[in-house]
Write an enzyme that holds these catalytic residues in place. Structure first.
Site, PDB file in Angstrom:
ATOM      1  N   GLU A  47      33.385  39.990  38.677  1.00 23.82           N
ATOM      2  CA  GLU A  47      33.949  38.925  37.845  1.00 23.82           C
ATOM      3  C   GLU A  47      33.675  37.601  38.540  1.00 23.82           C
ATOM      4  O   GLU A  47      33.578  37.546  39.769  1.00 23.82           O
ATOM      5  CB  GLU A  47      35.463  39.075  37.692  1.00 23.82           C
ATOM      6  N   GLU A  66      41.184  50.623  35.692  1.00 24.31           N
ATOM      7  CA  GLU A  66      40.150  49.649  35.300  1.00 24.31           C
ATOM      8  C   GLU A  66      39.391  49.346  36.577  1.00 24.31           C
ATOM      9  O   GLU A  66      39.990  49.193  37.640  1.00 24.31           O
ATOM     10  CB  GLU A  66      40.799  48.365  34.743  1.00 24.31           C
TER      11      GLU A  66
END
Ligand SMILES: *[C@@H]1O[C@H](CO)[C@@H](O)[C@H](O)[C@H]1NC(C)=O
Ligand SMILES: *[C@@H]1O[C@H](CO)[C@@H](O)[C@H](O)[C@H]1NC(C)=O
Length: 279
Positions: free
Chosen positions: A143, A138
């Site tokens: 974020e 991933e």
């Protein structure tokens, strides 16, 4: 014999001087109207927490959760006091139809502001070639937590199937003087065979060496070569989640309530563009 040597030498000369440059191979500039383009995007629907105890229900083709406006995609978290899909918040999570291996991946965006809003621009593997999460990898391009408006982080997850996985990355990276919810900024992820780099507005803030075994050392080793699982195609994921495991209660308090959510300053993320360049 001489002729062959000459040809080899000349090929090597061309190779060493012809620097490979990035070329744009895909983009969504979000200059249209309405919801996402179905040829390029797929909505991921549902409200089962998405492995993170997230509180939202992700809708599909619902303009109030996701539409193009002023040349940007606007993802909006809505409070649904009477419920929607069994949840009190709705949002959008969408993935690209296309996937890429290596390249430069760039987003220009303005982030939300509000308690336990979790915007993310990230990438997941097209196939679980090395096994289920996180063995096949991933990549988190960006974020953010909606109350830390000058902090972003870039990470990768890999190493083995859960719970034998691991992650590494920038950690919480603070940028003094920036308010990501007020202005647009450019988030760039460069992915090469041996190295990954995360940049903000053209300045590298984190580098990961992937020229090594990415196995965590726990459980079965899913890999046979350096850099795996980051040698396979990954697609984009864009979303705003609400609460969940990105907000451990000991640090961020209990999950956000509807009353608190009604006071969110800016429950939207505007994405001006996503662009992919490859050599
Ligand atoms: C789009 O532009 C209009 C007019 O300037 C403005 O009122 C509106 O808030 C803008 N929308 C977004 C999502 O920025
Ligand atoms: C990658 O690692 C190998 C050793 O494992 C080394 O020989 C090689 O030079 C490294 N490549 C780069 C680009 O750092």
């Amino acid at each position: 014999m001489k002729l062959i040597l000459l040809l080899v030498a000349s090929a090597a000369y061309i190779c060493s001087t012809g620097a490979q440059e990035y070329k744009l191979v895909w983009a969504d500039e979000f200059n249209g109207a309405g919801v996402l383009n179905d040829c390029e995007w797929k909505y991921e629907m549902g409200g089962d927490g998405w492995g993170n105890n997230e509180l939202e229900f992700y809708t599909s083709h619902r303009p109030e959760n996701g539409h193009q406006e002023n040349g940007s995609l606007v993802i909006r978290v809505n409070v649904e006091p009477s419920g929607y899909g069994g949840r009190q918040f709705t949002s959008v999570r969408a993935i690209t139809a296309k996937a890429w291996t290596y390249g430069k991946f760039e987003a220009r965006a303005r982030l939300p502001k509000g308690k336990q809003l979790w915007p993310a621009i990230w990438m997941m593997p097209q196939n679980s070639y090395y096994g289920i999460w996180a063995a096949s990898g991933e990549i988190d391009l960006m974020e953010n937590r909606g109350t830390q408006n000058n902090v972003i982080q870039g990470s990768i997850h890999y190493g083995g199937t859960w719970p034998n996985n691991q992650y590494s990355g920038s950690g919480e990276k603070e940028f003094a003087g920036i308010d990501f919810s007020r202005d647009f900024h450019t988030f760039t992820f460069e992915w090469e065979k041996t190295e990954m780099r995360w940049s903000l507005d053209g300045k590298v803030y984190h580098t990961e060496n992937i020229n090594k075994s990415m196995w965590s050392g726990k459980g079965v080793n899913p890999y046979t070569a350096n850099g795996q699982p980051f040698d396979r195609p990954f697609f984009f994921v864009i979303n705003i989640a609400v609460s969940g495991s990105f907000f451990p209660a000991d640090k961020y308090g209990p999950p956000v309530t509807v009353d608190e959510a009604k006071k969110w300053e800016k429950p939207t993320m505007e994405i001006d563009y996503l662009r992919v360049y490859q050599k």
